[in-house]
Scaffold this active site. Structure first.
Site, mmCIF file in Angstrom:
data_model
loop_
_atom_site.group_PDB
_atom_site.id
_atom_site.type_symbol
_atom_site.label_atom_id
_atom_site.label_comp_id
_atom_site.label_asym_id
_atom_site.label_seq_id
_atom_site.Cartn_x
_atom_site.Cartn_y
_atom_site.Cartn_z
ATOM 1 N N ASP A 133 0.914 -1.219 -0.008
ATOM 2 C CA ASP A 133 0.141 -0.017 0.121
ATOM 3 C C ASP A 133 0.795 1.199 0.092
ATOM 4 O O ASP A 133 1.719 1.342 0.752
ATOM 5 C CB ASP A 133 -1.116 -0.178 1.198
ATOM 6 N N HIS A 140 -4.266 13.725 1.327
ATOM 7 C CA HIS A 140 -4.311 12.838 2.155
ATOM 8 C C HIS A 140 -3.183 12.945 3.268
ATOM 9 O O HIS A 140 -3.606 12.838 4.547
ATOM 10 C CB HIS A 140 -4.845 11.613 1.697
ATOM 11 N N GLU A 206 -10.950 3.737 3.456
ATOM 12 C CA GLU A 206 -9.752 4.420 2.759
ATOM 13 C C GLU A 206 -10.094 4.330 1.189
ATOM 14 O O GLU A 206 -10.244 3.181 0.746
ATOM 15 C CB GLU A 206 -8.467 4.073 2.890
ATOM 16 N N TYR A 251 1.387 2.620 15.293
ATOM 17 C CA TYR A 251 2.094 2.801 14.065
ATOM 18 C C TYR A 251 3.489 3.183 14.043
ATOM 19 O O TYR A 251 3.903 3.186 13.012
ATOM 20 C CB TYR A 251 0.844 3.639 13.098
HETATM 21 MN MN MN Z 1 -4.217 3.063 2.782
#
Ligand code: MN
Length: 432
Positions: A133, A140, A206, A251
């Protein structure tokens, strides 16, 4: 770039009922997918035409040479074998099938191999070995960066490196498969207590596009940017479901993990690079002051026509809306040209260190937010991190997704002088 030919003629008509003027699948599109026929026989490759699916391998005997071989390669329950051979067999197959579906004299022999799409089961079109990804939606990236790092939203590498991470392929499901709300750890308060554990309270979608790898490359042999298009099979719609509360805790420093790996939804039809030829467009110029891409990411043809003139939309329905037969409510709409990097640049970058891409690898574009109001590609952007509330037409309110909510993503290409083509839908309902 692929040239247009007779298969793109806006005046071409098909004898298949309802195909002409179909919003997604007129004869100028001919996307490939994998379908299970109504009789329950083994899934195999098919081509969408109007509201029907053509059983392509059954028609190999009506085609010649390379096109016939390509039709036979669609007999497998995944498209990897067909696309592994590169663009030419798919190109020949498109021309052959186009001729069959536009020639009235073929109607009688081809009709037995058409199934009502509504009676078929659709599958993920490829056996996905690897899923990467990216993060090419610069608006964004700015919006998300501003939420987490108000003083420094865009890190300095962004304009040099197509940022991405290796995702999870085992949890990719086709449109229509329910999404189970994930459970996990979330960020603790400042009191030193252990992190809370439970179902995600900030479940989001998303809006992304899927770029499918066709022919791969050998380990240690990078794909030059100028040749990258030859390695792209086509595109689909991708919903990269994201648990924002899990994400906020896990994350850093290595990026998304459980916040993203529980489920990704993909639309069933692969719209080929041939079908997209009329809709290729220039990569938007970089804003004044941005650095030029390094030479290995720079190709003049790619800059001139490497972007996709596609419009994407996100819609929502709630259980109450469905009970009342209310139309889905549109949450956003925007162009695929929101990508800061082209598909070819993603392929070139992914392989530049020697990484071998394989047929059926899935590259996500990253969330594509337009930069204009109404073009936000996720709820975390629409609600500014959950600070604002969205009010639906029936008065219901949302910050993030609730159980029973359905997200529907669509995409299409329109251009004067050409037939409109669509990618179909990527939809799924959240279950608790
Ligand atoms: Mn994504």
């Amino acid at each position: 770039m692929t040239q247009t030919d007779f298969t793109h003629d806006a005046n071409a008509t098909s004898w298949v009922e309802g195909a002409d003027g179909h919003p997604n699948f007129p004869v100028q599109n001919l996307p490939l997918g994998v379908f299970g026929p109504p009789d329950g026989s083994t899934p195999r490759g098919g081509i969408a035409i109007g509201d029907f699916i053509l059983d392509v391998s059954a028609l190999a005997g009506r085609l010649d040479g390379v096109a016939a071989d390509a039709a036979r390669a669609t007999g497998a329950p995944m498209l990897n074998i067909l696309f592994a051979a590169g663009r030419e067999p798919v190109h020949q197959l498109r021309q052959g099938v186009f001729r069959l579906l536009t020639d009235e004299s073929q109607r009688e022999v081809v009709t037995p191999h058409l199934h009502q799409a509504a009676d078929c089961t659709l599958h993920v079109p490829f056996m996905v070995g690897d899923y990467t990804d990216f993060y090419t939606g610069i608006h964004h990236a700015m919006n998300i960066g501003s939420l987490f790092r108000p003083d420094n939203p865009l890190l300095p590498n962004y304009k040099y490196v197509p940022i991405g991470y290796h995702g999870r392929s085992s949890s990719i499901r086709v449109s229509g498969v329910d999404v189970k709300r994930p459970t996990g750890q979330t960020k603790p308060g400042d009191d030193g207590a252990a992190p809370p554990f439970g179902p995600s309270k900030r479940l989001d979608y998303e809006l992304e596009m899927a770029i499918w790898v066709g022919q791969g490359n050998a380990l240690g042999e990078p794909i030059p940017v100028g040749e990258a298009e030859e390695h792209i099979a086509g595109i689909s719609i991708l919903n990269d479901w994201s648990a924002r509360d899990l994400q906020a805790w896990e994350y850093q420093p290595l990026g998304p993990f459980l916040a993203k790996n529980f489920h990704s939804s993909v639309s069933p039809w692969v719209v080929t690079m041939d079908a997209l030829a009329p809709f290729r467009t220039a990569q938007p110029p970089r804003p004044e002051g941005d650095p030029a891409p390094l030479p290995y990411l720079m190709d003049q043809n790619d800059q001139a026509a490497g972007a996709f003139g596609i419009t994407m939309e996100v819609l929502i329905t709630t259980p109450k809306m469905r009970e009342a037969n209310d139309a889905p409510h549109r949450l956003s709409k925007g162009p695929m040209t929101a990508m800061y990097w082209t598909a070819a640049q993603l392929i070139a970058h992914h392989s530049v260190g020697g990484c071998n891409l394989q047929p059926g690898d899935l590259l996500g574009t990253g969330t594509l937010t337009s930069g204009e109001e109404g073009g936000e590609g996720s709820l975390i952007e629409l609600t500014e991190g959950g600070k604002k509330t969205i009010t639906l037409p029936n008065g219901e309110e949302r910050k993030f997704l609730e159980d029973g909510d359905e997200i529907i993503m669509t995409a299409y290409a329109e251009k004067d002088g050409f037939a409109r083509i669509g990618l179909g839908e990527c939809r799924a309902i959240i279950r608790g």
